[in-house]
Design a protein around this motif. Structure first.
Motif, PDB file in Angstrom:
ATOM      1  N   SER A  72     -25.979  22.283 -26.983  1.00  0.00           N
ATOM      2  CA  SER A  72     -26.466  23.572 -26.516  1.00  0.00           C
ATOM      3  C   SER A  72     -25.543  24.702 -26.971  1.00  0.00           C
ATOM      4  CB  SER A  72     -26.575  23.559 -24.989  1.00  0.00           C
ATOM      5  OG  SER A  72     -27.022  24.806 -24.504  1.00  0.00           O
ATOM      6  N   ARG A  73     -26.120  25.694 -27.636  1.00  0.00           N
ATOM      7  CA  ARG A  73     -25.402  26.872 -28.135  1.00  0.00           C
ATOM      8  C   ARG A  73     -24.294  26.507 -29.119  1.00  0.00           C
ATOM      9  NH1 ARG A  73     -26.019  27.476 -22.786  1.00  0.00           N
ATOM     10  NH2 ARG A  73     -23.833  26.990 -22.358  1.00  0.00           N
ATOM     11  N   CYS A  74     -24.449  25.385 -29.802  1.00  0.00           N
ATOM     12  CA  CYS A  74     -23.444  24.979 -30.796  1.00  0.00           C
ATOM     13  C   CYS A  74     -23.786  25.464 -32.195  1.00  0.00           C
ATOM     14  CB  CYS A  74     -23.304  23.453 -30.811  1.00  0.00           C
ATOM     15  SG  CYS A  74     -22.582  22.777 -29.311  1.00  0.00           S
ATOM     16  N   ASN A  75     -25.000  25.950 -32.404  1.00  0.00           N
ATOM     17  CA  ASN A  75     -25.417  26.386 -33.727  1.00  0.00           C
ATOM     18  C   ASN A  75     -25.935  27.816 -33.627  1.00  0.00           C
ATOM     19  OD1 ASN A  75     -25.053  23.753 -35.263  1.00  0.00           O
ATOM     20  ND2 ASN A  75     -26.325  23.069 -33.563  1.00  0.00           N
ATOM     21  N   ASP A  76     -27.198  28.035 -33.800  1.00  0.00           N
ATOM     22  CA  ASP A  76     -27.764  29.363 -33.633  1.00  0.00           C
ATOM     23  C   ASP A  76     -27.854  29.662 -32.144  1.00  0.00           C
ATOM     24  OD1 ASP A  76     -29.192  31.689 -33.575  1.00  0.00           O
ATOM     25  OD2 ASP A  76     -30.817  31.005 -34.865  1.00  0.00           O
ATOM     26  N   ALA A  77     -27.147  30.715 -31.717  1.00  0.00           N
ATOM     27  CA  ALA A  77     -27.070  31.024 -30.280  1.00  0.00           C
ATOM     28  C   ALA A  77     -28.435  31.287 -29.673  1.00  0.00           C
ATOM     29  CB  ALA A  77     -26.158  32.231 -30.057  1.00  0.00           C
ATOM     30  N   GLY A  78     -29.371  31.782 -30.477  1.00  0.00           N
ATOM     31  CA  GLY A  78     -30.685  32.097 -29.936  1.00  0.00           C
ATOM     32  C   GLY A  78     -31.673  30.960 -30.011  1.00  0.00           C
ATOM     33  N   ALA A  79     -31.299  29.861 -30.664  1.00  0.00           N
ATOM     34  CA  ALA A  79     -32.235  28.744 -30.830  1.00  0.00           C
ATOM     35  C   ALA A  79     -32.320  27.923 -29.549  1.00  0.00           C
ATOM     36  CB  ALA A  79     -31.787  27.855 -31.983  1.00  0.00           C
ATOM     37  N   PRO A  80     -33.515  27.496 -29.155  1.00  0.00           N
ATOM     38  CA  PRO A  80     -33.637  26.674 -27.953  1.00  0.00           C
ATOM     39  C   PRO A  80     -33.035  25.292 -28.177  1.00  0.00           C
ATOM     40  CG  PRO A  80     -35.740  26.784 -29.104  1.00  0.00           C
ATOM     41  CD  PRO A  80     -34.824  27.731 -29.802  1.00  0.00           C
ATOM     42  N   ALA A  81     -32.453  24.727 -27.122  1.00  0.00           N
ATOM     43  CA  ALA A  81     -31.902  23.368 -27.211  1.00  0.00           C
ATOM     44  C   ALA A  81     -33.049  22.386 -27.346  1.00  0.00           C
ATOM     45  CB  ALA A  81     -31.083  23.065 -25.963  1.00  0.00           C
ATOM     46  N   GLN A  82     -32.996  21.516 -28.343  1.00  0.00           N
ATOM     47  CA  GLN A  82     -34.064  20.551 -28.550  1.00  0.00           C
ATOM     48  C   GLN A  82     -33.533  19.287 -29.220  1.00  0.00           C
ATOM     49  OE1 GLN A  82     -37.049  21.881 -31.341  1.00  0.00           O
ATOM     50  NE2 GLN A  82     -35.566  22.984 -32.594  1.00  0.00           N
TER      51      GLN A  82
ATOM     52  N   LYS B  85     -28.686  18.908 -24.646  1.00  0.00           N
ATOM     53  CA  LYS B  85     -28.741  19.833 -23.508  1.00  0.00           C
ATOM     54  C   LYS B  85     -27.360  20.250 -23.013  1.00  0.00           C
ATOM     55  CE  LYS B  85     -33.238  18.530 -21.582  1.00  0.00           C
ATOM     56  NZ  LYS B  85     -33.957  18.132 -20.353  1.00  0.00           N
ATOM     57  N   ASN B  86     -26.298  19.548 -23.453  1.00  0.00           N
ATOM     58  CA  ASN B  86     -24.942  19.830 -22.991  1.00  0.00           C
ATOM     59  C   ASN B  86     -24.221  20.782 -23.937  1.00  0.00           C
ATOM     60  OD1 ASN B  86     -25.048  16.425 -22.211  1.00  0.00           O
ATOM     61  ND2 ASN B  86     -24.923  18.016 -20.638  1.00  0.00           N
TER      62      ASN B  86
END
Length: 497
Positions: free
Chosen positions: A397-407, A466-467
């Protein structure tokens, strides 16, 4: 799968204005014959095999001993002599096997490079890797990969099918001769009595059903590869030469007169074929296990024996095969190349029991120490690439594109670590064999599982999509009730060597 280069001659040429396809590089972990380290070697068709990381080159004893000059360009990450020898020896000892196509699907190619990896390829992938090995002088391995690709697409070569057909004809002829020589010419059949059914004769070959049974089983045995193991794995993997098959068929025909009168039971149905998950050989070693959180203390030295670990977490497609065999719960949902999720510790144990029984190998979960050792890949930093999270390295979660949803993403979507393992941090939480303990006080130092038979709480590693990044650290650990399913929990297989 390791990424190769598509060099198929049947591929259409790119349009003149189309952007050039980026050159793909294959990465192999290779144990060095001199220093014993497992070093990542990069290969592609346009460049000689080389160190993949500058840091590994800089710490190489031979490279350090070489005189430097201003014009050497930093040695261009070239390999040292012992590493070249190790790579060549591994390639010479590599075993390439293939399965014939079935059910409208191509077979698979299994390339086993001792001490390096066991990898499965589709036919096109095998040919791409053959081009890479060919470019660097490993002609034998390239030839075996191409030959296996042909078997996987079209089945055994024509001479193999011809030999089997010749053997069957010789056997049938010998059987007919024997039956004719043994019994007098029968009198014309009597007319059937009232109420009896008339059965037309089909000739001597059909008068004794036992002859056909013996023939088919014997031909199968005679044309089987001489090197096939006593307990074959789930896929029949072989590339055999013609001489043994023809000789066996002829010998069988000569000896059939002694067997034709006997009958044998119908062969049992063929064991269902499965795709064995890719595994990577992990070298043994000693490392500092632990981190900075209270549950990760005290940091302690642990010695790990060599073992094998799944290259990826178990996928939905691999889990479905267990479900189809009615040995696993159907918790699947999503594409086949996504990791399986919503798996309890008990579910993971069911899958491993089924896989071990089907393949004939004692697969298991990795121990917590093995998992962390493998995740670190020989490093001592928080992540295998350094102490800070970097974009494009893990699915969290939030490890790549900050605006991208976790999936959740398919396995292998991010780079492999120095041991050639994917998704060892982020992706899905992964069950390990150990029971949960609040700290490492009293933990074993030999890499074995730390089990508390009175507890249902088991350790999970890796963190999930999700983490946040802290869960993807190599030393991070968490726990859950092993009897309960959770949407982010999956597994990865291990095997003792």
């Amino acid at each position: 799968m390791l990424t190769g280069i598509d060099v198929s001659k049947s591929s259409p040429a790119p349009a003149p204005d189309a952007p050039a396809k980026p050159l793909a590089t294959t990465i192999y972990p290779v144990p060095c014959a001199r220093c014993g380290r497992v070093v990542r070697v990069a290969l592609n068709t346009l460049r000689a095999p080389s160190f993949h990381h500058v840091a590994e080159q800089a710490s190489c004893p031979e490279i350090q001993e070489r005189p430097r000059s201003k014009g050497d360009g930093g040695l261009l990450l070239m390999m040292c002599g012992p590493l070249k020898q190790s790579l060549s020896a591994s390639c010479d000892a590599a075993e390439v096997e293939a399965t014939a196509p079935s059910g409208g699907r191509h077979g698979r190619i299994v390339c086993s490079i001792p001490g390096v990896s066991i990898t499965q390829y589709a036919p096109d992938e095998a040919r791409s890797h053959a081009e890479i090995w060919q470019a660097h002088g490993h002609h034998g391995l390239a030839r075996r990969l191409r030959k296996a690709a042909a078997v996987a697409e079209r089945g055994p070569p024509m001479w193999s099918r011809a030999a089997a057909g010749l053997g069957a004809l010789l056997v049938a002829a010998a059987g007919s001769w024997f039956m004719l020589a043994r019994e007098p010419i029968p009198a014309p059949p009597a007319q059937p009595q009232a109420g009896e059914a008339s059965v037309p004769s089909s000739g001597p070959a059909s008068t004794d059903p036992g002859v056909r049974s013996v023939t088919m089983e014997a031909v199968s045995a005679a044309t089987a590869p001489a090197s096939a193991p006593a307990d074959p794995p789930s896929e029949a993997l072989a590339i055999a030469g013609p001489a043994p098959q023809v000789a066996a068929a002829v010998a069988l025909a000569a000896d059939l007169t002694a067997q034709a009168a006997s009958t044998t039971p119908t062969p049992s149905p063929e064991v269902a074929k499965i795709r064995l998950p890719d595994i990577v050989m992990i070298p043994g070693g000693t490392f500092a296990m632990g981190g900075t959180e209270s549950s990760e203390l005290p940091v302690h030295r642990v010695t790990i024996k060599p073992f094998a670990l799944g290259k990826y977490p178990i996928t939905i497609g691999e889990w479905k095969e267990c479900v189809a065999d009615k040995a696993c719960a159907d918790v699947t949902g999503g594409p086949d190349d996504n990791p399986i999720t919503n798996v309890s510790y008990d579910d993971a144990r069911d899958y491993l029991t089924w896989l071990s029984r089907t393949v004939g190998k004692p697969f298991r979960l990795p121990t917590e120490a093995e998992w962390e050792y493998a995740a670190r890949g020989g490093t001592s930093t928080a992540f295998w690439w350094g102490d800070q999270m970097r974009g494009g390295m893990a699915n969290c979660s939030r490890c790549n594109d900050a605006g991208a949803p976790a999936q959740l993403m398919k396995v292998g979507s991010f780079p492999a670590n120095p041991f050639g393992l994917f998704d060892m941090g982020g992706g899905v939480d992964q069950w390990v064999a150990d029971s949960w303990h609040k700290t490492y006080q009293g933990a074993p130092s030999d890499g074995s599982a730390w089990i508390d038979e009175q507890s249902f709480i088991r350790v999970i590693r890796s963190g999930s999509w999700k983490n946040d990044a802290s869960y993807a650290r190599s030393g991070s650990r968490d726990r859950y009730d092993g009897r309960v399913r959770y949407p982010t929990h999956g597994l990865r297989i291990a095997l003792s060597l």
